[in-house]
Design an enzyme around this catalytic site. Structure first.
Site, short mmCIF file in Angstrom:
data_model
loop_
_atom_site.label_atom_id
_atom_site.label_comp_id
_atom_site.label_asym_id
_atom_site.label_seq_id
_atom_site.Cartn_x
_atom_site.Cartn_y
_atom_site.Cartn_z
N GLU A 42 0.84 -1.20 0.00
CA GLU A 42 0.00 0.00 0.00
C GLU A 42 0.87 1.24 0.00
O GLU A 42 1.95 1.24 0.58
CB GLU A 42 -0.83 0.05 1.28
CG GLU A 42 -1.62 -1.19 1.53
CD GLU A 42 -2.15 -1.24 2.96
OE1 GLU A 42 -2.81 -2.22 3.28
OE2 GLU A 42 -1.88 -0.32 3.74
N CYS A 75 -0.70 -3.77 15.53
CA CYS A 75 -0.51 -3.33 14.15
C CYS A 75 -0.93 -4.38 13.13
O CYS A 75 -0.56 -5.56 13.24
CB CYS A 75 0.97 -2.98 13.96
SG CYS A 75 1.38 -2.53 12.27
N GLY A 131 5.70 -2.26 7.01
CA GLY A 131 7.07 -2.73 7.20
C GLY A 131 7.94 -1.79 8.00
O GLY A 131 7.53 -0.70 8.39
N GLU A 132 9.14 -2.27 8.25
CA GLU A 132 10.10 -1.53 9.06
C GLU A 132 11.26 -1.10 8.14
O GLU A 132 12.11 -1.92 7.79
CB GLU A 132 10.57 -2.44 10.21
CG GLU A 132 11.71 -1.93 11.04
CD GLU A 132 11.50 -0.53 11.62
OE1 GLU A 132 10.55 -0.33 12.37
OE2 GLU A 132 12.32 0.35 11.30
N SER A 166 10.17 6.50 9.84
CA SER A 166 9.66 6.08 11.14
C SER A 166 10.22 4.70 11.46
O SER A 166 10.26 3.82 10.60
CB SER A 166 8.13 6.02 11.08
OG SER A 166 7.60 5.58 12.30
N SER A 202 8.47 5.31 16.68
CA SER A 202 7.19 4.76 17.16
C SER A 202 7.41 4.34 18.59
O SER A 202 7.89 3.23 18.86
CB SER A 202 6.80 3.54 16.31
OG SER A 202 6.41 3.96 15.03
N LEU A 203 7.08 5.21 19.51
CA LEU A 203 7.41 4.95 20.92
C LEU A 203 6.27 4.15 21.58
O LEU A 203 6.49 3.04 22.04
CB LEU A 203 7.68 6.28 21.64
CG LEU A 203 8.44 6.16 22.96
CD1 LEU A 203 9.79 5.49 22.77
CD2 LEU A 203 8.62 7.55 23.59
N HIS A 204 5.11 4.74 21.64
CA HIS A 204 3.89 4.05 22.11
C HIS A 204 3.92 3.57 23.55
O HIS A 204 3.00 2.90 24.01
CB HIS A 204 3.52 2.88 21.19
CG HIS A 204 3.51 3.21 19.74
ND1 HIS A 204 3.19 4.46 19.24
CD2 HIS A 204 3.80 2.45 18.64
CE1 HIS A 204 3.28 4.44 17.92
NE2 HIS A 204 3.66 3.26 17.53
N ASN A 213 -6.36 3.37 15.66
CA ASN A 213 -7.28 2.96 14.60
C ASN A 213 -7.64 1.49 14.82
O ASN A 213 -6.76 0.64 14.80
CB ASN A 213 -6.52 3.01 13.26
CG ASN A 213 -7.02 4.10 12.37
OD1 ASN A 213 -8.18 4.45 12.37
ND2 ASN A 213 -6.09 4.63 11.59
N1 SAH Z 1 7.68 0.03 11.18
C1 SAH Z 1 7.84 1.44 11.28
C2 SAH Z 1 7.23 2.17 10.13
C3 SAH Z 1 5.73 1.98 10.02
S1 SAH Z 1 5.05 3.44 10.56
C4 SAH Z 1 7.32 1.93 12.60
O1 SAH Z 1 6.66 1.16 13.29
O2 SAH Z 1 7.61 3.05 12.95
C5 SAH Z 1 3.43 3.03 10.88
C6 SAH Z 1 2.96 3.83 12.09
O3 SAH Z 1 1.58 3.53 12.29
C7 SAH Z 1 3.71 3.41 13.34
O4 SAH Z 1 3.93 4.50 14.20
C8 SAH Z 1 2.74 2.45 13.94
O5 SAH Z 1 2.98 2.26 15.29
C9 SAH Z 1 1.42 3.09 13.63
N2 SAH Z 1 0.28 2.19 13.69
C10 SAH Z 1 0.27 0.85 13.49
N3 SAH Z 1 -0.96 0.36 13.67
C11 SAH Z 1 -1.75 1.40 14.00
C12 SAH Z 1 -3.14 1.53 14.32
N4 SAH Z 1 -3.93 0.48 14.31
N5 SAH Z 1 -3.60 2.77 14.61
C13 SAH Z 1 -2.78 3.84 14.58
N6 SAH Z 1 -1.48 3.78 14.28
C14 SAH Z 1 -0.97 2.57 14.01
FE1 SF4 Z 2 3.72 -2.31 12.51
FE2 SF4 Z 2 5.96 -0.78 12.54
FE3 SF4 Z 2 5.51 -2.60 14.48
FE4 SF4 Z 2 6.09 -3.40 12.01
S1 SF4 Z 2 7.43 -2.27 13.40
S2 SF4 Z 2 4.53 -4.27 13.33
S3 SF4 Z 2 5.04 -1.84 10.77
S4 SF4 Z 2 4.28 -0.77 14.02
#
Ligand code: SAH
Ligand code: SF4
Length: 390
Positions: free
Chosen positions: A112, A147, A187-188, A219, A242-244, A318
């Site tokens: 995508e 995710c 992906g990463e 990211s 992506s800290l979370h 989401n």
């Molecule tokens: N793998 C990398 C690049 C992908 S970025 C990373 O994780 O940073 C995709 C972003 O969308 C990340 O910050 C991820 O944590 C966030 N994401 C994944 N699933 C999500 C969801 N269901 N709702 C909102 N954000 C989400």
């Molecule tokens: Fe999703 Fe990024 Fe985690 Fe991979 S590293 S599972 S793309 S949030």
């Protein structure tokens, strides 16, 4: 694993048996000059080709269309540096909203790429006009619990040309230039570091797409060694983490990568990045109800950010089909935000435009794959790409 083909071509007038097949859009100008010199061709040919491939005026998508190259050379180049744009399966959304392109790669895999129209600045300093959210892999190996991209595991890396092609196709379909790139699709990117970096240099180069590095944001879920590698590169690309979760307890529960690279180690790598680049970074923080939205986590997040002068993007979660998580109430989101702001942190809540079309990474691909094993059935309210091309 790298998917560029490496078999040898034989019996072609211009080619040497030592040359390997590499798609045109995976090459830098230097790579192409080298290849042409092996074929006994002058180096100015490489500039001519790149002008056709990326130039604003006359961008073309076939060797045949590069009319100032000799026909014999064109057919040799087609063999050794094929042009392989993915097929556009569907385009969801409309011109004024977020549009999501579902692309089929040569081996049938789906990825995508998401085109987001003008919106207030998220990463750059100006308003983010026409941002493209690009994928770096098919699936993801990192398995973050919330995710969609990681749910079916990792399939493969994207090649450099598959990354570059996402920008070319988005520009072709929209008829407009992309002026911001975020590597936040499936992906990463840091796990596909060399292909990704090759793509970035093509996207950034004046002979290539010509997009400033400051207009690109990568990211990562926190691949510490790659963050340090990128810090040592000359590119002024922006970094989002992506800290979370601000504590190891919370973060390890939702992001397995944290067990390998815990928060303190990640913060050190971020500090190194900021120091080398003289740049501010961004922390992405999805708000998930009952998981990472407590006031104590907000206070710790503020402390982490203050040390690094990092900005915070709060993202209401989401919902993903098949996963139990949900976003906190708007009131709870605002409370979390105010704890950060009261501590002097630059924080915003990102209200995604793409929420209604499954813009969170990996969601559309999963839905299509689930609803039709052949991957041909577009989900509802999608339009055939051909109607947008004209
Ligand atoms: N793998 C990398 C690049 C992908 S970025 C990373 O994780 O940073 C995709 C972003 O969308 C990340 O910050 C991820 O944590 C966030 N994401 C994944 N699933 C999500 C969801 N269901 N709702 C909102 N954000 C989400
Ligand atoms: Fe999703 Fe990024 Fe985690 Fe991979 S590293 S599972 S793309 S949030």
């Amino acid at each position: 694993m790298n998917f560029s083909h490496s078999y040898v071509i034989e019996h072609h007038p211009f080619m040497s048996p030592s040359q390997t097949v590499r798609p045109l859009h995976s090459l830098t100008l230097g790579d192409l000059e080298e290849s042409l010199s092996v074929m006994g061709q002058p180096s100015y040919r490489a500039k001519q080709v790149m002008e056709w491939a990326y130039g604003r005026e006359k961008r073309v998508y076939s060797w045949e269309a590069m009319s100032n190259l000799p026909a014999g050379l064109r057919s040799s180049l087609e063999e050794i540096h094929p042009i392989r744009l993915p097929e556009v399966v569907t385009v969801s959304g409309s011109k004024d909203t977020t549009r999501k392109l579902l692309l089929r790669l040569r081996d049938g895999e789906l990825i995508e790429t998401v085109l987001i129209p003008a919106s207030p600045a998220l990463y750059g300093e100006e308003s983010d006009r026409r941002t493209l959210c690009v994928s770096a892999q098919v699936g993801c190996a990192y398995g973050c619990r919330f995710c969609a991209s990681g749910l079916d595991g990792w399939k493969r890396h994207l090649t450099a040309d598959e990354i570059v092609a996402q920008v070319l196709l988005a520009e072709k379909i929209s008829g407009e230039r992309i002026n911001n790139l975020v590597f936040m699709g499936m992906g990463e990117p840091m796990a596909n570091y060399s292909n990704w970096l090759q793509a970035v240099s093509i996207l950034n180069a004046p002979w290539g797409v010509g997009l400033g590095a400051r207009k690109m944001t990568v990211s990562t879920s926190g691949l510490v060694p790659r963050i340090r590698d990128l810090a040592d590169q000359h590119l002024q690309i922006r970094l989002a983490i992506s800290l979370h979760g601000a504590s190891d307890e919370v973060r390890s529960r939702i992001m397995p990568v944290n067990k390998k690279h815990p928060v303190a180690e990640l913060m050190e790598a971020c500090a190194y990045y900021c120091d080398r680049k003289k740049q501010m970074i961004t922390f992405e923080y999805i708000l998930i109800e009952g998981i990472n939205d407590s006031p104590s986590e907000a206070r710790l997040l503020a402390d982490r950010s203050r040390g690094l002068h990092a900005k915070i993007n709060l993202i209401p979660y989401n919902t993903v089909e098949g996963l139990p998580w949900k976003r906190p109430s708007e009131e709870a989101q605002e409370t979390f935000l105010s704890i950060l702001r009261d501590r002097g942190i630059a924080a915003t809540i990102r209200r995604e435009k793409g929420h209604d079309i499954d813009a969170a990474c990996g969601q559309l691909r999963r839905r299509v794959a689930a609803s039709s094993p052949s991957g041909t059935l577009p989900p509802e309210n999608d339009v055939a790409p051909s109607s947008l091309l004209g």
